[in-house]
Design an enzyme around this catalytic site. Structure first.
Site, mmCIF file in Angstrom:
data_model
loop_
_atom_site.group_PDB
_atom_site.id
_atom_site.type_symbol
_atom_site.label_atom_id
_atom_site.label_comp_id
_atom_site.label_asym_id
_atom_site.label_seq_id
_atom_site.Cartn_x
_atom_site.Cartn_y
_atom_site.Cartn_z
ATOM 1 N NE ARG A 17 25.003 63.668 1.897
ATOM 2 C CZ ARG A 17 26.316 63.461 1.780
ATOM 3 N NH1 ARG A 17 26.766 62.367 1.214
ATOM 4 N NH2 ARG A 17 27.175 64.345 2.236
ATOM 5 C CB SER B 45 30.369 61.739 0.624
ATOM 6 O OG SER B 45 29.190 61.566 -0.097
ATOM 7 N NE ARG B 46 35.312 55.101 1.612
ATOM 8 C CZ ARG B 46 36.265 55.833 2.155
ATOM 9 N NH1 ARG B 46 36.004 56.642 3.157
ATOM 10 N NH2 ARG B 46 37.499 55.735 1.700
ATOM 11 C CB THR B 47 26.160 57.839 2.370
ATOM 12 O OG1 THR B 47 26.410 59.099 1.813
ATOM 13 C CG2 THR B 47 24.947 57.918 3.260
ATOM 14 C CD GLN B 48 29.278 53.049 7.782
ATOM 15 O OE1 GLN B 48 30.146 53.888 7.899
ATOM 16 N NE2 GLN B 48 29.092 52.084 8.648
#
Lengths: 228, 270
Positions: A17, B45-48
């Site tokens: 993450r 949450s924008r995990t990338q």
């Protein structure tokens, strides 16, 4: 909610993450005397085992004459320093006088607490002169806990330097009380503390930047530390 | 004030007012709109992760300017997907940015910066942004995005030269910034940075343009030997008093005959 409880092992996503935080290392230190304040920091910026640069100042001289020292994450530190400087400018425009050091300290405390649930990863120390012309030092944790000190070291070498100062400035190891601390002796102890810490802490080194603040103003000194 | 535990630690939603808004830092960009905000769903949450990536970028200062180097490869994992990717791009007449990391984010950054430069040009006052301005703007965009927990997944090297002043800076997906006389991103920070420091530190005012080109070519060659996500087709950008010039892609000479003698996994010579 699923209709049945799976007995399969918990599946953890393989990709890591994103973490919005990093630690760029380094050490800051401030000493308050009766008529001076010495505030210092090394200038190395690290990330893991890499040295990013040998000169990335952690001391931010403020327009009111005080100095802000910030360790922890560089991106948060420079953002915080910019916001503090802007608030000082607004104060000057509004009240036609510079903000005093105690006021800056309490303002920084509320600014840090204002981001209590997504904190700045910043260990802040403020050094300056108080209204009576005495040196004063305040330090903060990342969420704004404020403390007033006579000397304070934070950052990657805090555990190496703080006990040394407690002994040499506070005589905490002996019964004889310490004598009056002069700016010269404080500066000497600061340099000794940092040169020794540089030997043991990989995140401290390259240069030592020192600001000395007195009633007459602020002077800057830059000395070399080991680069290894 | 939003006290719902599901929203702790997350950026505040856009538009909604809060009694703590006055204390909210100005991070450059508005917070991401959160679909889950105010509900009991898990926080958004924008995990990338980077998808199509570029590897190292190198940059050094020399006597008359600043020089950057990067190869032209964009990889999709271990696949050499795009072999003519432009990773060194000029912004204005005095600045070049080299990008490693996610290439779609890099193209987005190019759009943002070009918009900014066009806005400045449209003022018609003849002023151009200095390298330090472009660097500062880029770093605020990067920090703003990391503060929305939706980063632009890049490490950028900003090189510039203007009014006799050298500029060489670094900014990454966390908004971390620094300036130095040598900079290397990614794999290059392990392999090339020590080589660059040995040859450049303390000699910034002596090195000629030819020296700088030789140092970067040699470092890029070492990177090509060691970095499995690299290509021996590189570009170099030079920023000096006469402006910006970026070479056409060119190949580095490499020597692989030693490989003939390698048996098994190690260097066992007969």
């Amino acid at each position: 909610m699923e209709a049945f409880a799976s007995t399969a092992p918990v599946r953890v996503p393989l990709e890591h993450r994103f973490s919005p935080y990093t630690d760029n290392g380094g050490t800051t230190l401030a000493v308050a005397g009766s008529d001076f304040c010495v505030i210092a920091a090394d200038t190395r910026q690290s990330e893991g085992y890499n040295i990013n640069t040998r000169y990335s100042p952690k001391l931010y001289p403020l327009s009111n004459g005080s100095v802000l020292a910030i360790g922890g994450m560089q991106a948060d530190a420079s953002t915080l320093a910019k916001r503090v400087e802007q608030r000082l400018e607004w104060y000057q425009f509004k009240h036609d006088k510079p903000m005093n050091t105690q006021a800056v300290a309490h303002m920084v405390s509320t600014m840090l607490y204002g981001k209590r649930f997504f904190p700045y990863f910043a260990w802040v120390t403020i050094g300056g002169m108080d209204e009576n012309g005495n040196g004063c030092v305040f330090s903060f944790d990342p969420v704004g806990t404020i403390e007033k000190h006579l000397w304070q070291c934070s950052g990657s070498s805090s555990k190496l330097i703080q006990p040394f100062l407690d002994s040499q400035m506070g005589h905490k190891h002996e019964l004889l009380p310490p004598g009056e601390l002069t700016a010269q002796r404080a500066t000497l102890l600061v340099k000794d503390g940092f040169t020794s810490a540089t030997e043991r802490d990989i995140y401290t080194g390259d240069f030592l930047e020192i600001y000395t603040i007195t009633r007459d103003g602020r002077t800057r000194e830059l000395i070399e530390l080991k680069r290894d | 004030m939003d006290t719902h535990p599901g929203n702790w630690g997350n950026p505040r939603p856009h538009g909604g007012s809060s009694d703590l808004d006055i204390l909210r830092p100005v991070d450059g960009l508005a917070p991401a709109p959160s679909a889950a905000h105010g509900s009991s769903a898990l926080p958004v949450s924008r995990t990338q992760q980077p998808i199509v990536t570029g590897t190292s970028v190198l940059g050094i200062k020399y006597k008359d300017g600043v020089m950057l180097a990067a190869d032209t490869l964009a990889s999709y994992g271990s696949l050499a997907q795009i072999r003519d990717m432009k990773r060194l791009v000029a912004f204005g007449d005095h600045t070049v940015i080299g990008a490693s990391g996610d290439m779609s984010d890099w193209q987005h950054i190019q759009h943002i910066l070009n918009d900014c430069i066009i806005d400045e040009y449209a003022n018609g006052d003849g002023h151009q942004l200095h390298p330090a301005h472009i660097f500062e703007y880029t770093s605020r965009v990067m920090y703003g995005r990391r503060s929305q927990v939706n980063p632009l997944w890049n490490s950028l090297v900003v090189g510039g030269f203007r009014d006799g002043k050298h500029f060489l800076g670094y900014v990454d997906l966390l908004g971390t910034t620094y300036q130095s006389s040598t900079i290397a991103t990614g794999y290059g920070s392990y392999i090339a940075q020590p080589l660059l420091r040995k040859q450049v530190e303390g000699r910034e005012d002596e090195l000629t343009e030819a020296d700088a080109a030789k140092i970067l070519d040699e470092s890029m060659r070492v990177l090509f030997y060691r970095d499995a996500r690299s290509l021996n087709k590189i570009q170099r950008a030079t920023i000096n008093p006469s402006g910006v010039s970026i070479t056409e892609p060119y190949s580095l000479q490499t020597e692989w005959s030693f490989a003939e003698g390698i048996k098994g996994y190690g260097a066992i010579y007969e």
